[in-house]
Motif scaffolding. Structure first.
Motif, PDB file in Angstrom:
ATOM      1  N   ARG A 172       7.064   0.384  -4.821  1.00 18.26           N
ATOM      2  CA  ARG A 172       7.841  -0.334  -3.816  1.00 18.26           C
ATOM      3  C   ARG A 172       7.219  -1.709  -3.520  1.00 18.26           C
ATOM      4  O   ARG A 172       7.907  -2.647  -3.128  1.00 18.26           O
ATOM      5  CB  ARG A 172       7.927   0.492  -2.525  1.00 18.26           C
ATOM      6  CG  ARG A 172       9.070   0.073  -1.615  1.00 18.26           C
ATOM      7  CD  ARG A 172       8.896   0.609  -0.196  1.00 18.26           C
ATOM      8  NE  ARG A 172       8.719   2.042  -0.117  1.00 18.26           N
ATOM      9  CZ  ARG A 172       9.717   2.925  -0.066  1.00 18.26           C
ATOM     10  NH1 ARG A 172      10.964   2.517  -0.069  1.00 18.26           N
ATOM     11  NH2 ARG A 172       9.455   4.219   0.015  1.00 18.26           N
ATOM     12  N   ASN A 221      -3.381  -2.686  -5.038  1.00 15.57           N
ATOM     13  CA  ASN A 221      -2.670  -2.405  -3.798  1.00 15.57           C
ATOM     14  C   ASN A 221      -3.237  -3.270  -2.697  1.00 15.57           C
ATOM     15  O   ASN A 221      -4.444  -3.513  -2.652  1.00 15.57           O
ATOM     16  CB  ASN A 221      -2.828  -0.921  -3.431  1.00 15.57           C
ATOM     17  CG  ASN A 221      -1.743  -0.438  -2.488  1.00 15.57           C
ATOM     18  OD1 ASN A 221      -1.607  -0.958  -1.381  1.00 15.57           O
ATOM     19  ND2 ASN A 221      -0.965   0.542  -2.925  1.00 15.57           N
ATOM     20  N   SER A 247       1.856   3.830  -3.706  1.00 12.30           N
ATOM     21  CA  SER A 247       0.977   4.384  -2.664  1.00 12.30           C
ATOM     22  C   SER A 247       0.188   5.592  -3.154  1.00 12.30           C
ATOM     23  O   SER A 247      -0.893   5.872  -2.665  1.00 12.30           O
ATOM     24  CB  SER A 247       1.802   4.764  -1.427  1.00 12.30           C
ATOM     25  OG  SER A 247       2.725   5.781  -1.754  1.00 12.30           O
ATOM     26  N   GLN A 289       3.755  13.627  -5.326  1.00  7.87           N
ATOM     27  CA  GLN A 289       4.698  13.819  -6.436  1.00  7.87           C
ATOM     28  C   GLN A 289       4.519  12.755  -7.507  1.00  7.87           C
ATOM     29  O   GLN A 289       4.860  12.962  -8.657  1.00  7.87           O
ATOM     30  CB  GLN A 289       6.151  13.790  -5.936  1.00  7.87           C
ATOM     31  CG  GLN A 289       6.470  14.842  -4.903  1.00  7.87           C
ATOM     32  CD  GLN A 289       6.246  14.336  -3.497  1.00  7.87           C
ATOM     33  OE1 GLN A 289       5.733  13.245  -3.282  1.00  7.87           O
ATOM     34  NE2 GLN A 289       6.620  15.143  -2.515  1.00  7.87           N
ATOM     35  N   SER A 327       7.629   4.021  -9.672  1.00  3.69           N
ATOM     36  CA  SER A 327       7.679   5.156  -8.739  1.00  3.69           C
ATOM     37  C   SER A 327       9.132   5.476  -8.407  1.00  3.69           C
ATOM     38  O   SER A 327      10.044   4.720  -8.753  1.00  3.69           O
ATOM     39  CB  SER A 327       6.936   4.809  -7.454  1.00  3.69           C
ATOM     40  OG  SER A 327       7.692   3.832  -6.752  1.00  3.69           O
TER      41      SER A 327
HETATM   42  C1  LIG Z   1      10.508  16.706  -4.439  1.00  2.87           C
HETATM   43  C2  LIG Z   1      10.076  15.281  -4.576  1.00  2.87           C
HETATM   44  C3  LIG Z   1       9.868  14.769  -5.844  1.00  2.87           C
HETATM   45  C4  LIG Z   1       9.424  13.463  -5.994  1.00  2.87           C
HETATM   46  N1  LIG Z   1       9.212  12.998  -7.257  1.00  2.87           N
HETATM   47  C5  LIG Z   1       8.669  11.770  -7.410  1.00  2.87           C
HETATM   48  C6  LIG Z   1       8.348  11.248  -8.698  1.00  2.87           C
HETATM   49  O1  LIG Z   1       8.627  11.868  -9.734  1.00  2.87           O
HETATM   50  N2  LIG Z   1       7.761  10.030  -8.788  1.00  2.87           N
HETATM   51  C7  LIG Z   1       7.466   9.280  -7.689  1.00  2.87           C
HETATM   52  O2  LIG Z   1       6.913   8.177  -7.833  1.00  2.87           O
HETATM   53  N3  LIG Z   1       7.786   9.726  -6.463  1.00  2.87           N
HETATM   54  C8  LIG Z   1       8.391  10.945  -6.298  1.00  2.87           C
HETATM   55  N4  LIG Z   1       8.739  11.362  -5.042  1.00  2.87           N
HETATM   56  C9  LIG Z   1       8.665  10.388  -3.927  1.00  2.87           C
HETATM   57  C10 LIG Z   1       7.282  10.227  -3.337  1.00  2.87           C
HETATM   58  O3  LIG Z   1       7.098  11.180  -2.307  1.00  2.87           O
HETATM   59  C11 LIG Z   1       7.140   8.817  -2.728  1.00  2.87           C
HETATM   60  O4  LIG Z   1       8.167   8.600  -1.794  1.00  2.87           O
HETATM   61  C12 LIG Z   1       7.174   7.676  -3.753  1.00  2.87           C
HETATM   62  O5  LIG Z   1       6.314   7.959  -4.834  1.00  2.87           O
HETATM   63  C13 LIG Z   1       6.739   6.386  -3.092  1.00  2.87           C
HETATM   64  O6  LIG Z   1       6.840   5.302  -3.974  1.00  2.87           O
HETATM   65  P1  LIG Z   1       5.902   4.033  -3.802  1.00  2.87           P
HETATM   66  O7  LIG Z   1       4.490   4.443  -3.908  1.00  2.87           O
HETATM   67  O8  LIG Z   1       6.394   3.003  -4.734  1.00  2.87           O
HETATM   68  O9  LIG Z   1       6.300   3.527  -2.347  1.00  2.87           O
HETATM   69  P2  LIG Z   1       5.444   3.555  -0.958  1.00  2.87           P
HETATM   70  O10 LIG Z   1       4.959   4.908  -0.665  1.00  2.87           O
HETATM   71  O11 LIG Z   1       6.320   2.872   0.004  1.00  2.87           O
HETATM   72  O12 LIG Z   1       4.198   2.679  -1.315  1.00  2.87           O
HETATM   73  C14 LIG Z   1       4.224   1.312  -1.560  1.00  2.87           C
HETATM   74  C15 LIG Z   1       2.779   0.870  -1.759  1.00  2.87           C
HETATM   75  O13 LIG Z   1       2.780  -0.486  -2.125  1.00  2.87           O
HETATM   76  C16 LIG Z   1       1.760  -1.181  -1.417  1.00  2.87           C
HETATM   77  N5  LIG Z   1       2.224  -2.564  -1.356  1.00  2.87           N
HETATM   78  C17 LIG Z   1       3.248  -3.083  -0.649  1.00  2.87           C
HETATM   79  N6  LIG Z   1       3.401  -4.388  -0.918  1.00  2.87           N
HETATM   80  C18 LIG Z   1       2.454  -4.711  -1.832  1.00  2.87           C
HETATM   81  C19 LIG Z   1       2.116  -5.895  -2.522  1.00  2.87           C
HETATM   82  N7  LIG Z   1       2.792  -7.057  -2.338  1.00  2.87           N
HETATM   83  N8  LIG Z   1       1.080  -5.871  -3.387  1.00  2.87           N
HETATM   84  C20 LIG Z   1       0.372  -4.726  -3.599  1.00  2.87           C
HETATM   85  N9  LIG Z   1       0.664  -3.565  -2.960  1.00  2.87           N
HETATM   86  C21 LIG Z   1       1.695  -3.557  -2.099  1.00  2.87           C
HETATM   87  C22 LIG Z   1       1.671  -0.480  -0.102  1.00  2.87           C
HETATM   88  O14 LIG Z   1       0.377  -0.673   0.463  1.00  2.87           O
HETATM   89  C23 LIG Z   1       1.917   0.977  -0.501  1.00  2.87           C
HETATM   90  O15 LIG Z   1       0.716   1.614  -0.828  1.00  2.87           O
HETATM   91  C24 LIG Z   1       9.204  12.653  -4.861  1.00  2.87           C
HETATM   92  C25 LIG Z   1       9.454  13.169  -3.601  1.00  2.87           C
HETATM   93  C26 LIG Z   1       9.877  14.467  -3.440  1.00  2.87           C
HETATM   94  C27 LIG Z   1      10.112  15.003  -2.074  1.00  2.87           C
END
Ligand SMILES: Cc1cc2nc3c(=O)[nH]c(=O)nc-3n(C[C@H](O)[C@H](O)[C@H](O)COP(=O)(O)OP(=O)(O)OC[C@H]3O[C@@H](n4cnc5c(N)ncnc54)[C@H](O)[C@@H]3O)c2cc1C
Lengths: 254, 320
Positions: free
Chosen positions: B207, B284, B265, B269, B232
């Motif tokens: 994200r 990050n 993050s 999962q 992700s």
């Molecule tokens: C049953 C189930 C299955 C799932 N399966 C998967 C799966 O297969 N794969 C998966 O990925 N997720 C899965 N999820 C979702 C998972 O729980 C998270 O919601 C998802 O992984 C979050 O994606 P993210 O890390 O990109 O976003 P976030 O959790 O929002 O993290 C964003 C990160 O980016 C950092 N950030 C923000 N801006 C910047 C920047 N400019 N520069 C550097 N860092 C920055 C933040 O500090 C944060 O750590 C599943 C969820 C469930 C309930």
């Protein structure tokens, strides 16, 4: 066309999983709930099938009273009505879950005719049993296809695609059929405000099936021990680039 | 001592890796008893199985079995388990293994435990199995005279016993109903690109990329490294990248030498999909992000600045 889609309410855990004191459930004091990603896509697929072919889509869950929230969510993106098999919150194994769903399907079909397609998630997000769909199909004498990432229906036949080592396998099965889908089959829409309002007045049929003796009897949950690491910080911001290049060359990926 | 039947799935003349691991579990459960392996159609793969612990190999051959047909496989497995009096029926914890064993259990009216990482004989038999893609484990008892399960991938080690086994070819009894679900065609994979599951290096964005355009630097760095692009789930549900690039429980499981995860993050999962990575580099802006306790290396900062700086430094290093 009549489509049934089966979903399961699971905790939306993200960080460290903590268990309840009896170690039989995830501690959900601080987490929300959702249906698993495969099932979100299954709901979207059900709604699309009915948009394309007419008819009705029905969403079903076996779960606690609170799972009504997940049924409303599915109806807010377009499912027409819901069937709620209400439990007291205890875990049901996949075999008993499928049995209860088969009972509900038979009852609904006796009144309204067969479901052309029964959609399920390929495996539940929490218990990961990989079997509710094929058990439903077996009990009803219908074909089941699993691991499905592409689906189209025409002339009483479903064409379903499954990812394989180099490309996709294609199945063609006669309807009525059971289709177990994977996330990625579509990109689910978000509910609209009018959709949410409409969902509030859509009908929900509830009943409370008996929980049979569990032949796959969950006794305890365990959070696997993982080696606690702390990342070595190579630097901050753009200035870290040189240190990263050194790392890349030292591990031989440059 | 127990009689064990193991379904060994194959591709192009070789047993699947996870199927050989299932055979190793089967051997352990047999505890000196017979370890029967069932192979559907693939004679070349069947010939190898004595070396991997099978004491006898059953090769099902049928003109209609030239394409995968999971109900037919389940019927053959169930019939053979019955005639052998098998007390354990084991398969690989793969998509194919799980669906065939589930179908066999449904036929037999027996429970089925998918993705087991430990099995303890007894009455009842108890297992440890994966939940949440392996982020959580479940200890369960199986109340059945015949225990049907799959071996979780990459838990049991395939053992080259150096043994040999006779291969008995047979023609299974099949009805039209068993062949109703059968692969009737193939869609070839689009050519080009690096396969995520086999890639040596994967560069992912989360994200934190901020938008579809924010993936420019991720794709650029991946290109320079000959790496696969990952992401992700937050990214795929926003529609920024296709689901085929999602790493995690409901995406692809990866096992590269190096995994670079920027703006991810580190949700459980997501980690379920990358715990096979040898090394993880997290980029990050939050030094407290959960991924910091799963990563080996970290850069703290804005990925929109860090990634282009790394790409530029690689170009400089190569130019020099
Ligand atoms: C049953 C189930 C299955 C799932 N399966 C998967 C799966 O297969 N794969 C998966 O990925 N997720 C899965 N999820 C979702 C998972 O729980 C998270 O919601 C998802 O992984 C979050 O994606 P993210 O890390 O990109 O976003 P976030 O959790 O929002 O993290 C964003 C990160 O980016 C950092 N950030 C923000 N801006 C910047 C920047 N400019 N520069 C550097 N860092 C920055 C933040 O500090 C944060 O750590 C599943 C969820 C469930 C309930």
């Amino acid at each position: 066309m009549r489509v049934l889609v089966c979903v399961k309410r699971v905790p939306a855990v993200a960080g460290l999983i903590t268990l309840t004191e009896d170690e039989r459930a995830i501690d959900t004091k601080y987490v929300g709930f959702q249906v698993g990603p495969h099932e979100e896509c299954a709901v979207e697929e059900a709604v699309r099938l009915v948009e394309a072919h007419g008819g009705e889509s029905v969403v079903l869950t076996l779960g606690p009273a609170e799972a009504l929230e997940q049924l409303r969510e599915a109806m807010s993106i377009g499912a027409n009505r819901a069937i709620h098999l209400v439990t007291d919150g205890a875990d049901w194994d996949a075999e008993s879950t499928a049995g209860a769903i088969v009972g509900a399907i038979r009852a609904d079909e006796a009144a309204n005719g067969p479901f052309d397609v029964v959609l399920v998630g390929n495996e539940a997000a929490d218990s990961g049993g990989y079997q509710v769909g094929v058990r439903i199909a077996r009990a009803l004498g219908r074909p089941a296809v699993t691991g499905i990432k592409g689906l189209s229906v025409a002339d009483g036949t479903a064409r379903a695609e499954q990812e394989a080592a180099s490309g996709r396998n294609v199945f063609e099965v006669k309807l009525p059929a059971v289709v177990a889908v994977l996330e990625g089959i579509n990109l689910p829409r978000y509910p609209s405000v009018p959709g949410r309002l409409r969902a509030k007045s859509k009908p929900v049929a509830s009943s409370s099936p008996d929980r049979p003796a569990q032949r796959l009897e969950m006794r305890r949950l365990v959070v696997p021990a993982t080696e606690a690491k702390q990342a070595q910080v190579l630097g901050r911001g753009a200035e870290a680039a040189q240190a990263v290049v050194e790392l890349l060359s030292s591990v031989g990926v440059l | 001592m127990a009689t064990v039947l193991v379904l060994v799935t194959t591709a192009d003349g070789a047993a699947d890796k996870v199927a050989l691991q299932a055979l190793a579990l089967g051997r352990q459960l047999a505890d000196g008893g017979a370890v029967h392996a069932l192979v559907i159609g693939d004679a070349a793969a069947a010939a190898e199985l004595g070396a991997w612990g099978a004491s006898s190999v059953h090769l099902a051959q049928h003109p209609q079995l030239d394409a995968p047909a999971p109900d037919a496989a389940a019927r053959i497995l169930d019939d053979l388990a019955g005639s052998l009096g098998a007390t354990f029926v084991v398969g690989p914890g793969t998509e194919e293994g799980n669906t065939v064993l589930a179908r066999a259990a449904a036929r037999a009216g027996l429970p089925f435990a998918a993705n087991c990482s430990a099995v303890t004989p007894g009455s009842p038999v108890t297992v440890t199995r994966s939940r949440w893609g392996g982020s959580l484990l479940e200890e369960a008892a199986i109340h059945a005279d015949r225990v049907i399960l799959t071996a979780a991938a990459h838990v049991f080690e395939a053992v080259d016993t150096g043994g040999s086994a006779d291969v008995a070819a047979f023609t299974p009894a099949l009805d039209d109903a068993d062949l109703a679900v059968r692969v009737v065609g193939r869609v070839p994979a689009p050519s080009g690109g690096v396969s995520l599951s086999d890639a040596k290096v994967v560069v992912s964005g989360g994200r934190g990329a901020g938008s579809a355009d924010g993936f420019g630097p991720v794709v650029e760095l991946a290109g320079l490294l000959g790496a696969a692009v990952g992401c992700s789930r937050a990214v795929t549900i926003a529609g920024w990248r296709p689901h085929t690039e999602q790493v995690g429980q409901t995406g692809t499981k990866i096992a590269p030498e190096l995994y670079i995860a920027a703006g991810v993050s580190g949700a459980t999962q997501h980690l379920a999909g990358c715990k096979g990575a040898k090394r993880i580099l997290a980029i990050n802006k939050d030094p407290e992000a959960p991924i910091m306790t799963a990563a080996d290396y970290a850069v703290i900062g804005d990925m929109a600045e860090v990634l282009p700086a790394i790409s530029a430094a690689i170009r400089r290093a190569r130019g020099a």
